[in-house]
Enzyme design. Sequence first.
Site, PDB file in Angstrom:
ATOM      1  N   GLU A   1      15.233  -2.351  -2.979  1.00 14.43           N
ATOM      2  CA  GLU A   1      14.275  -2.785  -1.937  1.00 14.43           C
ATOM      3  C   GLU A   1      13.175  -1.743  -1.818  1.00 14.43           C
ATOM      4  O   GLU A   1      13.151  -0.941  -0.890  1.00 14.43           O
ATOM      5  CB  GLU A   1      14.988  -2.967  -0.587  1.00 14.43           C
ATOM      6  CG  GLU A   1      14.060  -3.535   0.503  1.00 14.43           C
ATOM      7  CD  GLU A   1      14.615  -3.370   1.913  1.00 14.43           C
ATOM      8  OE1 GLU A   1      15.738  -3.811   2.169  1.00 14.43           O
ATOM      9  OE2 GLU A   1      13.902  -2.796   2.751  1.00 14.43           O
TER      10      GLU A   1
ATOM     11  N   HIS B   1      13.490 -10.010   3.589  1.00 17.13           N
ATOM     12  CA  HIS B   1      13.161  -8.665   4.065  1.00 17.13           C
ATOM     13  C   HIS B   1      12.715  -8.728   5.525  1.00 17.13           C
ATOM     14  O   HIS B   1      12.094  -9.690   5.939  1.00 17.13           O
ATOM     15  CB  HIS B   1      12.047  -8.073   3.183  1.00 17.13           C
ATOM     16  CG  HIS B   1      11.736  -6.655   3.504  1.00 17.13           C
ATOM     17  ND1 HIS B   1      10.920  -6.295   4.548  1.00 17.13           N
ATOM     18  CD2 HIS B   1      12.157  -5.510   2.939  1.00 17.13           C
ATOM     19  CE1 HIS B   1      10.852  -4.973   4.609  1.00 17.13           C
ATOM     20  NE2 HIS B   1      11.595  -4.472   3.637  1.00 17.13           N
TER      21      HIS B   1
ATOM     22  N   ASP C   1      14.619   1.904   0.073  1.00 16.06           N
ATOM     23  CA  ASP C   1      13.539   1.589   0.999  1.00 16.06           C
ATOM     24  C   ASP C   1      12.374   2.567   0.850  1.00 16.06           C
ATOM     25  O   ASP C   1      11.745   2.962   1.836  1.00 16.06           O
ATOM     26  CB  ASP C   1      14.026   1.545   2.451  1.00 16.06           C
ATOM     27  CG  ASP C   1      13.371   0.422   3.232  1.00 16.06           C
ATOM     28  OD1 ASP C   1      12.341  -0.095   2.766  1.00 16.06           O
ATOM     29  OD2 ASP C   1      13.874   0.074   4.296  1.00 16.06           O
TER      30      ASP C   1
HETATM   31  C1  1DF Z   1       9.328   0.298   7.732  1.00 13.53           C
HETATM   32  C2  1DF Z   1      10.587   0.097   7.197  1.00 13.53           C
HETATM   33  C3  1DF Z   1       8.284  -0.507   7.318  1.00 13.53           C
HETATM   34  C4  1DF Z   1      10.794  -0.899   6.298  1.00 13.53           C
HETATM   35  C5  1DF Z   1       8.515  -1.481   6.369  1.00 13.53           C
HETATM   36  O1  1DF Z   1       7.541  -2.319   5.959  1.00 13.53           O
HETATM   37  C6  1DF Z   1       9.764  -1.636   5.791  1.00 13.53           C
HETATM   38  C7  1DF Z   1       9.105   1.326   8.715  1.00 13.53           C
HETATM   39  C8  1DF Z   1       6.305  -2.293   6.611  1.00 13.53           C
HETATM   40  O2  1DF Z   1       9.869   2.310   8.738  1.00 13.53           O
HETATM   41  O3  1DF Z   1       8.143   1.220   9.499  1.00 13.53           O
HETATM   42  O4  1DF Z   1       9.928  -2.416   4.738  1.00 13.53           O
HETATM   43  N1  1DF Z   1      12.113  -1.178   5.948  1.00 13.53           N
HETATM   44  O5  1DF Z   1      12.443  -2.084   5.172  1.00 13.53           O
HETATM   45  O6  1DF Z   1      13.014  -0.607   6.611  1.00 13.53           O
HETATM   46 MN    MN Z   2      12.076  -2.388   3.307  1.00  9.48          MN
END
Ligand code: 1DF
Ligand code: MN
Length: 340
Positions: free
Chosen positions: A9, A177, A303
């Site tokens: 991811e 997601h 991530d």
């Molecule tokens: C954040 C985390 C932002 C994820 C994401 O997309 C994201 C974040 C804007 O920490 O602000 O994909 N994530 O999947 O945990």
């Molecule tokens: Mn993510």
Amino acid sequence: MSRIRIAAEEAFAPPELLDRYRQLLEAATGLDPGFVSLWGHYAGKSSQATQLVARIQDLGDGRLRDMDDSGIAKQILSLSAPGVQIFDAATATGIAASCNDQLAEAIRRHPDRFAGLAAIAPQDPATAAKELERGVGRLGLKGAIINSHTSGEYLDDRKFWDIFEAANALGVPIYLHPTTPPPAMIAPFAESGLAGAIYGFAVETGLHMLRLITSGVFDRFPRLRMVAGHLGEALPYWMFRVDFMHRAMVASGRHPRVGRLERKPSDYLRENFYVTTSGMAWQPVILFAQSVLGADHVLYAQDYPYQYVPEEVKVTDNLPISDSDKHKLYQENAEKLFGL
Ligand code: 1DF
Ligand code: MN
């Protein structure tokens, strides 16, 4: 033993998309408050935001160096949340196609280091299905990514099922997601600052997963495979109670949309969903997920670049599990699920 680690991811966003986000933030009123809370921050001037934006655009040397530094052999790339799902249908469709072309080009340059998922625009389900077919058939992508709700609409609505039809026919998974909660849900999250990855993402996406299960999507498409990050957005922890309450609600006819299913809700979670460890480098919950979903359905993810911690793989390297289950976690499950 040398070990191949695949991370499932991992986000990218081309300058073209980031520019569109900035334009929206500057010009528009009445924007989705979740989008504003997310990209109002990342499009800003903090050093954290600047570094994030530099990393997320990079599909070359910088990213490869970070992968080397953190022990990742291959990233499965997908367009960052909210992807194209905040634009009108025509704009979203065009940007999705362009992003998919750029992703495919990066994969052609580094086929041993990158694979990818197609961005699609659920705003226009028939065209989204076609773009998924093009992404898989012509560009060699391995499935689709959908960043949860689209303007407050959920994929259990039958108008979206062309997308499931296409994924099912192609035999590729859909990665569900997270994104921020929609306007109708976000107020208590936003006022407390908890709308994003800290918690709002998981609540909203877990709800989406459960809506898919209870609406019967997987009775209509029994072989459809979906992927959820963050170890299943807390749903694995809920399986017993969801099964119990679902049975009780069906028996009493309590709500017209909670009806009989061919399997128990937990069966769909275990059989139709795969989960990744994105953002959850924590041994107790990884072991829990493996124990209730099976070691075949849990995949490693980092991530990147949102949760880039170079030494993170120590946690999974040191899991008290067999070498064979570790191989499944890091490599084998991803190869099978995405057909790498
Ligand atoms: C954040 C985390 C932002 C994820 C994401 O997309 C994201 C974040 C804007 O920490 O602000 O994909 N994530 O999947 O945990
Ligand atoms: Mn993510």
